[in-house]
Motif scaffolding. Sequence first.
Motif, mmCIF file in Angstrom:
data_model
loop_
_atom_site.group_PDB
_atom_site.id
_atom_site.type_symbol
_atom_site.label_atom_id
_atom_site.label_comp_id
_atom_site.label_asym_id
_atom_site.label_seq_id
_atom_site.Cartn_x
_atom_site.Cartn_y
_atom_site.Cartn_z
ATOM 1 N N VAL A 107 -15.535 -30.396 18.921
ATOM 2 C CA VAL A 107 -15.400 -29.351 19.837
ATOM 3 C C VAL A 107 -14.929 -27.941 19.184
ATOM 4 O O VAL A 107 -14.250 -27.875 18.386
ATOM 5 C CB VAL A 107 -14.483 -29.520 20.800
ATOM 6 N N ASP A 108 -15.488 -26.857 19.813
ATOM 7 C CA ASP A 108 -15.249 -25.353 19.031
ATOM 8 C C ASP A 108 -14.136 -24.901 19.789
ATOM 9 O O ASP A 108 -14.240 -24.462 20.738
ATOM 10 C CB ASP A 108 -16.301 -24.796 19.072
ATOM 11 N N LEU A 109 -12.864 -25.306 19.163
ATOM 12 C CA LEU A 109 -11.464 -24.808 19.874
ATOM 13 C C LEU A 109 -11.523 -23.316 19.911
ATOM 14 O O LEU A 109 -11.047 -22.765 21.139
ATOM 15 C CB LEU A 109 -10.411 -25.289 19.037
ATOM 16 N N ASP A 110 -12.165 -22.563 19.032
ATOM 17 C CA ASP A 110 -12.132 -20.998 19.383
ATOM 18 C C ASP A 110 -12.888 -20.626 20.594
ATOM 19 O O ASP A 110 -12.178 -19.881 21.452
ATOM 20 C CB ASP A 110 -12.799 -20.243 18.097
ATOM 21 N N GLU A 111 -13.925 -21.375 20.720
ATOM 22 C CA GLU A 111 -14.755 -20.999 21.953
ATOM 23 C C GLU A 111 -13.837 -21.100 23.281
ATOM 24 O O GLU A 111 -13.547 -20.556 24.283
ATOM 25 C CB GLU A 111 -15.748 -21.639 21.977
ATOM 26 N N VAL A 112 -13.342 -22.598 23.469
ATOM 27 C CA VAL A 112 -12.649 -23.051 24.543
ATOM 28 C C VAL A 112 -11.256 -22.204 24.840
ATOM 29 O O VAL A 112 -10.915 -21.676 25.803
ATOM 30 C CB VAL A 112 -12.032 -24.591 24.289
ATOM 31 N N MET A 113 -10.208 -22.065 23.787
ATOM 32 C CA MET A 113 -9.319 -21.192 23.666
ATOM 33 C C MET A 113 -9.558 -19.745 24.205
ATOM 34 O O MET A 113 -8.613 -19.382 25.078
ATOM 35 C CB MET A 113 -8.306 -21.316 22.362
ATOM 36 N N THR A 114 -10.469 -19.201 23.649
ATOM 37 C CA THR A 114 -10.761 -17.797 23.875
ATOM 38 C C THR A 114 -11.348 -17.606 25.352
ATOM 39 O O THR A 114 -10.841 -16.652 26.252
ATOM 40 C CB THR A 114 -11.818 -17.257 23.004
ATOM 41 N N THR A 115 -12.134 -18.644 25.930
ATOM 42 C CA THR A 115 -12.620 -18.519 27.592
ATOM 43 C C THR A 115 -11.374 -18.713 28.109
ATOM 44 O O THR A 115 -11.204 -18.136 29.344
ATOM 45 C CB THR A 115 -13.827 -19.351 27.713
ATOM 46 N N PHE A 117 -8.001 -18.094 27.786
ATOM 47 C CA PHE A 117 -7.163 -17.053 27.658
ATOM 48 C C PHE A 117 -7.836 -15.915 28.632
ATOM 49 O O PHE A 117 -7.077 -15.198 29.365
ATOM 50 C CB PHE A 117 -6.923 -16.652 26.245
ATOM 51 N N VAL A 118 -9.093 -15.702 28.372
ATOM 52 C CA VAL A 118 -9.694 -14.221 29.001
ATOM 53 C C VAL A 118 -9.942 -14.786 30.655
ATOM 54 O O VAL A 118 -9.591 -13.910 31.515
ATOM 55 C CB VAL A 118 -10.914 -14.283 28.547
#
Length: 165
Positions: A107-115, A117-118
Amino acid sequence: MLLSVSKILDSPGGVVPYEMTLDLSGETFGSCQPVTEPVRCRGQVRNTAGVLVLTGTLSTTLHGVCDRCASPFARDVTFPVEAVLVRQLEHEDDADQWTFLLQGDSVDLDEVMTTAFVLSMESKLLCKEDCKGLCPTCGKNLNEGPCSCRPEPDPRLAVLAKLLK
């Protein structure tokens, strides 16, 4: 950051913890960039009856200018995260913003966490939840105390005010 979930894909009850920091200093919210410090992300991915569920928290300190009183502020925020991870989407039109595709067995944690947070950020940046703002007449910051302005009478009641004189 890619997090491998291969060891829990076929193991109901399996858990993979994660902890990372995310740099969102380039993200613009409204007219400013309040995320100057790294966002701390921590949580786990759990196989619940064959469904991969990512849970966790995001926390950082926002630095900005209040949209109500125009005062600079620094405020700690913590947002919960809960997302479903899938290998493929049955109907892409029906997928919501909390469903994410796996990239192979990761899983791409950067994508999940950025989404996350926004989507969790408020539409207005406030110094505190109960900010009183500025007086529309004199401009005094009402968080520092009341101003000396008298409220303007309702013009619909002007006739009644004449009776008091």
